[in-house]
Write a protein that holds these residues in place. Sequence first.
Motif, PDB file in Angstrom:
ATOM      1  N   ASN A 128     -35.262  12.424 -22.993  1.00  0.00           N
ATOM      2  CA  ASN A 128     -34.890  11.833 -24.283  1.00  0.00           C
ATOM      3  C   ASN A 128     -33.498  11.194 -24.222  1.00  0.00           C
ATOM      4  OD1 ASN A 128     -37.217  13.480 -25.040  1.00  0.00           O
ATOM      5  ND2 ASN A 128     -36.586  13.117 -27.147  1.00  0.00           N
ATOM      6  N   CYS A 130     -30.137   8.855 -24.383  1.00  0.00           N
ATOM      7  CA  CYS A 130     -29.422   7.872 -25.202  1.00  0.00           C
ATOM      8  C   CYS A 130     -29.019   6.752 -24.250  1.00  0.00           C
ATOM      9  CB  CYS A 130     -28.180   8.511 -25.832  1.00  0.00           C
ATOM     10  SG  CYS A 130     -27.118   7.326 -26.702  1.00  0.00           S
ATOM     11  N   LYS A 136     -27.350   3.667 -31.243  1.00  0.00           N
ATOM     12  CA  LYS A 136     -27.015   4.975 -31.816  1.00  0.00           C
ATOM     13  C   LYS A 136     -26.104   4.797 -33.027  1.00  0.00           C
ATOM     14  CE  LYS A 136     -26.801   9.521 -31.781  1.00  0.00           C
ATOM     15  NZ  LYS A 136     -27.967  10.356 -32.127  1.00  0.00           N
ATOM     16  N   HIS A 180     -39.938  11.615 -22.386  1.00  0.00           N
ATOM     17  CA  HIS A 180     -39.636  11.499 -23.812  1.00  0.00           C
ATOM     18  C   HIS A 180     -40.530  12.443 -24.615  1.00  0.00           C
ATOM     19  CE1 HIS A 180     -38.050   9.245 -27.333  1.00  0.00           C
ATOM     20  NE2 HIS A 180     -39.146   9.733 -27.880  1.00  0.00           N
ATOM     21  N   MET A 182     -41.820  13.348 -28.020  1.00  0.00           N
ATOM     22  CA  MET A 182     -41.982  12.549 -29.230  1.00  0.00           C
ATOM     23  C   MET A 182     -41.408  13.242 -30.459  1.00  0.00           C
ATOM     24  SD  MET A 182     -43.489   9.804 -28.108  1.00  0.00           S
ATOM     25  CE  MET A 182     -44.190   9.017 -29.556  1.00  0.00           C
ATOM     26  N   ASN A 184     -39.270  11.696 -34.455  1.00  0.00           N
ATOM     27  CA  ASN A 184     -39.062  10.555 -35.344  1.00  0.00           C
ATOM     28  C   ASN A 184     -38.210   9.511 -34.627  1.00  0.00           C
ATOM     29  OD1 ASN A 184     -40.465  11.780 -37.507  1.00  0.00           O
ATOM     30  ND2 ASN A 184     -38.652  13.000 -37.988  1.00  0.00           N
ATOM     31  N   ASP A 185     -38.843   8.792 -33.707  1.00  0.00           N
ATOM     32  CA  ASP A 185     -38.104   7.898 -32.825  1.00  0.00           C
ATOM     33  C   ASP A 185     -38.238   6.444 -33.265  1.00  0.00           C
ATOM     34  OD1 ASP A 185     -37.628  10.112 -30.913  1.00  0.00           O
ATOM     35  OD2 ASP A 185     -39.797   9.973 -30.685  1.00  0.00           O
ATOM     36  N   LYS A 187     -38.508   2.416 -32.995  1.00  0.00           N
ATOM     37  CA  LYS A 187     -39.192   1.547 -32.038  1.00  0.00           C
ATOM     38  C   LYS A 187     -38.235   1.030 -30.976  1.00  0.00           C
ATOM     39  CE  LYS A 187     -42.054  -2.619 -31.796  1.00  0.00           C
ATOM     40  NZ  LYS A 187     -42.659  -3.743 -32.567  1.00  0.00           N
ATOM     41  N   GLN A 189     -36.010   2.498 -29.382  1.00  0.00           N
ATOM     42  CA  GLN A 189     -35.866   3.429 -28.254  1.00  0.00           C
ATOM     43  C   GLN A 189     -36.846   3.087 -27.139  1.00  0.00           C
ATOM     44  OE1 GLN A 189     -33.523   5.626 -27.905  1.00  0.00           O
ATOM     45  NE2 GLN A 189     -34.214   6.660 -26.066  1.00  0.00           N
ATOM     46  N   TYR A 208     -44.556  10.267 -21.944  1.00  0.00           N
ATOM     47  CA  TYR A 208     -44.395  10.699 -23.326  1.00  0.00           C
ATOM     48  C   TYR A 208     -45.130  12.026 -23.532  1.00  0.00           C
ATOM     49  CZ  TYR A 208     -42.897   5.870 -24.027  1.00  0.00           C
ATOM     50  OH  TYR A 208     -42.234   4.678 -23.939  1.00  0.00           O
TER      51      TYR A 208
END
Length: 232
Positions: A128, A130, A136, A180, A182, A184-185, A187, A189, A208
């Motif tokens: 996940n 950044c 961000k 990743h 999943m 509340n990601d 789009k 990202q 995912y």
Amino acid sequence: MLRSFQYDEQWNIIYYPTKPSGFSVFIIGDHHHYVQKQDSYWLNHPSRFQLLKQLRKSGYTCFSSNLYGEHWGNDKAVQFAKDLYHIVMKAETLNEKIHLFAEGKGALVALKLLPLLQGCIRSVVLLNPCLSLKEKWALEKNHKIYFKPFLKEITKAFGDQAEQLEDIHISINVPIKVIHVMGNDPKKQFLLYQDLRKRNSAETEIVYLLPEKRYKVTSEAVLFLKQYETVL
């Protein structure tokens, strides 16, 4: 078994496996993933501890650092990470080509570290990650409760340059696996993952996982690392 030591007033920990393979993993943690004397977030958080346990069981010597706390990938933290690599390689009997495992904002340090340790990185696993401080910033700005502490951390990390931050646009030639979990990601990202793939001339694998399948992070990571150990 572990050993902790200080360098530039930062605590660092080396986690030793029972049966060392000679390979190592530099763990670069996420937000609030502290490292203290004989203690760390990864020793206290159940899922991270299980991951650390499995890495050690697989023969990996793992090491990590506090990296000045809320660094958000600033140059000071990146330089420290580079120095720590050389300190660990000098002190321990390990293969000089290491793996990186970075979570969240730790990816900002990991990616900047690649050109500084060119030829010394076997593979990279990003959990996940950044990948964009600009993204961000935009995301946090929409959440007034979180934006103030975020802005405080960014300002502390980058000083007067906090509002002129540039994203990482380096060319990459190291096998990377993005895992990743999943949620509340946004789009954006997933578009950042595709951009990472385009900039990497080596393999970029993206996996995912549903939240209830998070336990698969460990096996996904270890399986990927093992692929890049046939050449010493």
